[in-house]
Design an enzyme around this catalytic site. Structure first.
Site, mmCIF file in Angstrom:
data_model
loop_
_atom_site.group_PDB
_atom_site.id
_atom_site.type_symbol
_atom_site.label_atom_id
_atom_site.label_comp_id
_atom_site.label_asym_id
_atom_site.label_seq_id
_atom_site.Cartn_x
_atom_site.Cartn_y
_atom_site.Cartn_z
ATOM 1 N N ASP A 215 0.840 -1.202 0.000
ATOM 2 C CA ASP A 215 0.000 0.000 0.000
ATOM 3 C C ASP A 215 0.878 1.257 0.000
ATOM 4 O O ASP A 215 1.609 1.499 0.962
ATOM 5 C CB ASP A 215 -0.894 -0.032 1.254
ATOM 6 C CG ASP A 215 -2.042 0.946 1.188
ATOM 7 O OD1 ASP A 215 -2.073 1.768 0.256
ATOM 8 O OD2 ASP A 215 -2.905 0.879 2.082
ATOM 9 N N ASP A 216 0.827 2.008 -1.080
ATOM 10 C CA ASP A 216 1.573 3.268 -1.167
ATOM 11 C C ASP A 216 3.092 3.049 -1.205
ATOM 12 O O ASP A 216 3.860 3.865 -0.700
ATOM 13 C CB ASP A 216 1.232 4.216 0.002
ATOM 14 C CG ASP A 216 -0.162 4.803 -0.094
ATOM 15 O OD1 ASP A 216 -0.936 4.369 -0.972
ATOM 16 O OD2 ASP A 216 -0.491 5.697 0.721
ATOM 17 N N CYS B 12 -5.996 4.262 -3.499
ATOM 18 C CA CYS B 12 -6.236 2.935 -2.922
ATOM 19 C C CYS B 12 -7.477 2.173 -3.382
ATOM 20 O O CYS B 12 -7.390 1.129 -4.028
ATOM 21 C CB CYS B 12 -6.318 3.067 -1.409
ATOM 22 S SG CYS B 12 -4.881 3.802 -0.623
ATOM 23 N N LYS C 291 -6.051 -5.164 4.347
ATOM 24 C CA LYS C 291 -6.923 -4.003 4.083
ATOM 25 C C LYS C 291 -7.950 -4.305 2.999
ATOM 26 O O LYS C 291 -7.591 -4.597 1.862
ATOM 27 C CB LYS C 291 -6.018 -2.834 3.685
ATOM 28 C CG LYS C 291 -6.721 -1.635 3.069
ATOM 29 C CD LYS C 291 -5.726 -0.488 2.925
ATOM 30 C CE LYS C 291 -6.191 0.565 1.930
ATOM 31 N NZ LYS C 291 -5.279 1.709 1.851
ATOM 32 N N HIS D 102 -11.141 -2.165 2.283
ATOM 33 C CA HIS D 102 -11.367 -0.855 1.665
ATOM 34 C C HIS D 102 -12.356 -0.907 0.496
ATOM 35 O O HIS D 102 -12.250 -0.129 -0.452
ATOM 36 C CB HIS D 102 -10.034 -0.239 1.187
ATOM 37 C CG HIS D 102 -10.058 1.268 1.200
ATOM 38 N ND1 HIS D 102 -9.130 2.036 0.517
ATOM 39 C CD2 HIS D 102 -10.905 2.131 1.807
ATOM 40 C CE1 HIS D 102 -9.412 3.312 0.702
ATOM 41 N NE2 HIS D 102 -10.467 3.401 1.482
ATOM 42 N N HIS E 276 1.666 2.347 4.079
ATOM 43 C CA HIS E 276 0.712 3.472 4.159
ATOM 44 C C HIS E 276 0.827 4.117 5.538
ATOM 45 O O HIS E 276 1.164 3.443 6.511
ATOM 46 C CB HIS E 276 -0.693 2.904 3.935
ATOM 47 C CG HIS E 276 -1.786 3.913 3.729
ATOM 48 N ND1 HIS E 276 -2.244 4.746 4.735
ATOM 49 C CD2 HIS E 276 -2.531 4.212 2.630
ATOM 50 C CE1 HIS E 276 -3.219 5.505 4.259
ATOM 51 N NE2 HIS E 276 -3.411 5.203 2.979
ATOM 52 N N ASP F 173 -0.566 -0.786 -4.755
ATOM 53 C CA ASP F 173 -1.897 -0.374 -5.225
ATOM 54 C C ASP F 173 -1.894 0.979 -5.911
ATOM 55 O O ASP F 173 -2.872 1.360 -6.547
ATOM 56 C CB ASP F 173 -2.898 -0.372 -4.059
ATOM 57 C CG ASP F 173 -2.609 0.715 -3.033
ATOM 58 O OD1 ASP F 173 -1.452 1.145 -2.899
ATOM 59 O OD2 ASP F 173 -3.560 1.144 -2.351
ATOM 60 N N ASN F 174 -0.817 1.734 -5.767
ATOM 61 C CA ASN F 174 -0.656 3.037 -6.432
ATOM 62 C C ASN F 174 0.779 3.477 -6.190
ATOM 63 O O ASN F 174 1.520 2.823 -5.454
ATOM 64 C CB ASN F 174 -1.663 4.075 -5.905
ATOM 65 C CG ASN F 174 -1.719 4.178 -4.402
ATOM 66 O OD1 ASN F 174 -2.684 3.740 -3.775
ATOM 67 N ND2 ASN F 174 -0.674 4.713 -3.784
ATOM 68 N N LYS G 243 1.298 9.433 -5.718
ATOM 69 C CA LYS G 243 -0.072 8.978 -5.457
ATOM 70 C C LYS G 243 -1.073 10.116 -5.707
ATOM 71 O O LYS G 243 -0.842 11.245 -5.280
ATOM 72 C CB LYS G 243 -0.174 8.507 -4.006
ATOM 73 C CG LYS G 243 -1.570 8.094 -3.568
ATOM 74 C CD LYS G 243 -1.581 7.697 -2.089
ATOM 75 C CE LYS G 243 -2.969 7.276 -1.631
ATOM 76 N NZ LYS G 243 -3.013 6.897 -0.222
HETATM 77 CA CA CA Z 1 -2.674 3.004 -1.505
#
Ligand code: CA
Length: 490
Positions: free
Chosen positions: A59-60, A99, A155, A157, A244, A302-303, A321
């Protein structure tokens, strides 16, 4: 024994040891895959042939923040081992610059815009409309129907209300949290507030405290799921929230990175390092279970990295991001399947996150007739035969209801960063950092811009407007409603 040929060009064969009669006891071998088993409708007798699928999502994570992407200050030996035993993608993309929409694409195999999902969803356990639309059939639902055991950690989300719970969207096992992030330590866990960063961990619908540090807690759950398998293929979606925000890491791991001067980067390094340990433990569990070779392990972010907020690094890409520049969408991306795919290979044609979803369905033997309407492409044939045409003629991104968007075809990329911005054209082959806008270039360069605009408009015709606002706007509207309801001043 060859039984015949089906309309798609598959050769029907009877696997050794199977009786000549019996329903669906037929294995489909695709000639174009060089003998790779593309198993068709299956009885349990064939289940052992199908690969397990482990999808690990960071994540991130920044584009330059793992060893196989050139990172020097954060050792990631386990993530790097996936590149050594698999295929590294140099143009691997997330379907969205942030995300929740990327996760919607991963869980459906579709561009999330097809069903109006291009904003970051709010955490609202009371809202039964705020989540991945129930009209969408999820990847784990499809795999479960095909005989896979499905598990998820981390996660979600994709909706916090009951109808959207992972256990109701195809996962036999879930250990994680429903919002867009979570605190990493067990202090101060309380009921739902804000974006759900401090709610208890959800273990198949039951509340639990974090056991130690969250990333390690999630790894233990992932390993436990793998160990609990007793035959039959499985699908594991390990959606770590590291690295993240909030930036939190154990002191002993921070001490390991004392040489990094920037405290944010130091914490980030510690978080990525523990994430890498988690990947290592998942791989060890697969090895110990004797299933590593026939398990497809994917790793991506994810990004792009939000460089300001978590200390990530997207060099040499422009943007971060939330942006449709490469820094927002191009991510570390690797697929390892030792039993079938090349090892230590590099694949340069553009691919996108939901390709992995459709790849999972294809190797599970789900017929193409069921997945034809999905946007992802099975990557396996392309990785076995690099001479095949690229998986996509073009890729697209869209956010903010269409005010920002991008389209890539070949080396050319056209993008627009906002409603009032003019489109910019870049050639990524010699300008990976998107520094030289070509829209004012020679007349012959006007052609790619016009063609990309036309392709984007065609793609966009198949999309829907967002059906919910971004989470900040959502909470503003909701809070205003409640203030007015109780008669308070606004
Ligand atoms: Ca993310």
């Amino acid at each position: 024994m060859i039984l015949g040929t089906d309309p798609r060009g598959f050769v029907l064969v009877r696997p050794p040891g199977l009786a000549e009669t019996g329903r669906m006891q037929v294995q489909l071998l695709n000639k174009s895959l060089g003998g790779l088993v593309a198993v068709g409708l299956l009885g349990t007798a064939l289940a052992a042939d199908r690969p397990n699928f482990v999808l690990i999502l960071a994540d991130d994570l920044g584009y330059a923040d793992v060893g196989f992407q050139g990172c020097r200050d954060i050792p990631t030996p386990h993530i790097d081992s996936l590149a050594a035993t698999g295929v590294r993608f140099t143009s691997g993309y997330a379907a969205h610059p942030f995300c929740s929409p990327t996760r919607a694409s991963l869980m459906t195999g579709r561009y999330q815009h097809r069903f109006g999902y291009e904003n970051n969803i709010a955490f609202d356990p009371q809202n039964p409309l705020m989540g991945l639309p129930l009209s969408e059939k999820t990847i784990p639902e499809r795999l479960k129907a095909a005989g896979y055991t499905t598990g998820m950690v981390g996660k979600w989300h994709l909706g916090a209300a009951h109808p959207f719970h992972p256990n109701r969207r195809g996962f036999d096992f879930f250990h994680g949290f429903l919002g867009g992030g979570h605190d990493y330590f067990s202090v101060n866990l309380r009921q739902a507030m804000g974006e759900g960063y401090q709610v208890p961990i959800d273990h198949n619908g039951k509340p639990r405290d974090i056991d130690g540090y969250l990333t390690e807690d999630l790894t233990r759950a992932a390993v436990g799921f793998i160990r609990s398998r007793s035959g039959g293929p499985f699908f594991l979606y390990a959606a770590y929230n590291a690295p993240h925000t909030p930036m939190q890491a154990p002191k002993e791991r921070l001490d390991r990175f004392a040489a990094i001067q920037n405290p944010r980067r130091r914490t980030y390094a510690a978080m990525v390092s523990i994430l890498d340990d988690g990947v290592g433990e998942i791989l060890s569990a697969l090895e110990a279970g004797g299933v590593r070779d026939n398990t497809i392990v994917c790793f991506l972010s994810d990004n792009g990295g939000p460089t300001q907020s978590n200390g990530s690094n997207n060099d040499p890409l422009r943007g971060a991001k939330g942006s449709v520049f490469e820094g927002g969408i191009r991510v570390p991306f690797v697929v390892s399947w030792p039993a079938r795919l090349p090892q230590g290979a590099v694949y340069s044609h553009p691919v996108i996150s939901h390709d992995l979803s459709v790849t999972a369905l294809a190797v599970a033997g789900i017929p193409e007739s069921e997945t034809r309407t999905l946007d992802g492409v099975n990557l396996v044939p392309h990785l076995l035969d690099p001479g095949l045409k690229p998986p996509h003629e073009a890729l697209f991104w869209r956010m903010n209801g269409g005010s920002a968007w991008a389209a890539r075809a070949g080396d050319w990329k056209l993008l627009q960063t906002g409603a009032n911005a003019a489109p910019n054209l870049y050639n990524l082959a010699d300008d990976l950092s998107e520094a030289r806008d070509r829209t004012e270039g020679p007349a012959l360069e006007a052609d790619p811009a016009a063609r990309l605009r036309m392709r984007f408009d065609q793609w966009n015709q198949g999309n829907r407007p967002p059906f919910f606002p971004g989470y900040r706007e959502y909470h503003e509207v909701k809070n205003k409603f409640y203030r007015e309801l109780i008669g308070g001043a606004d």
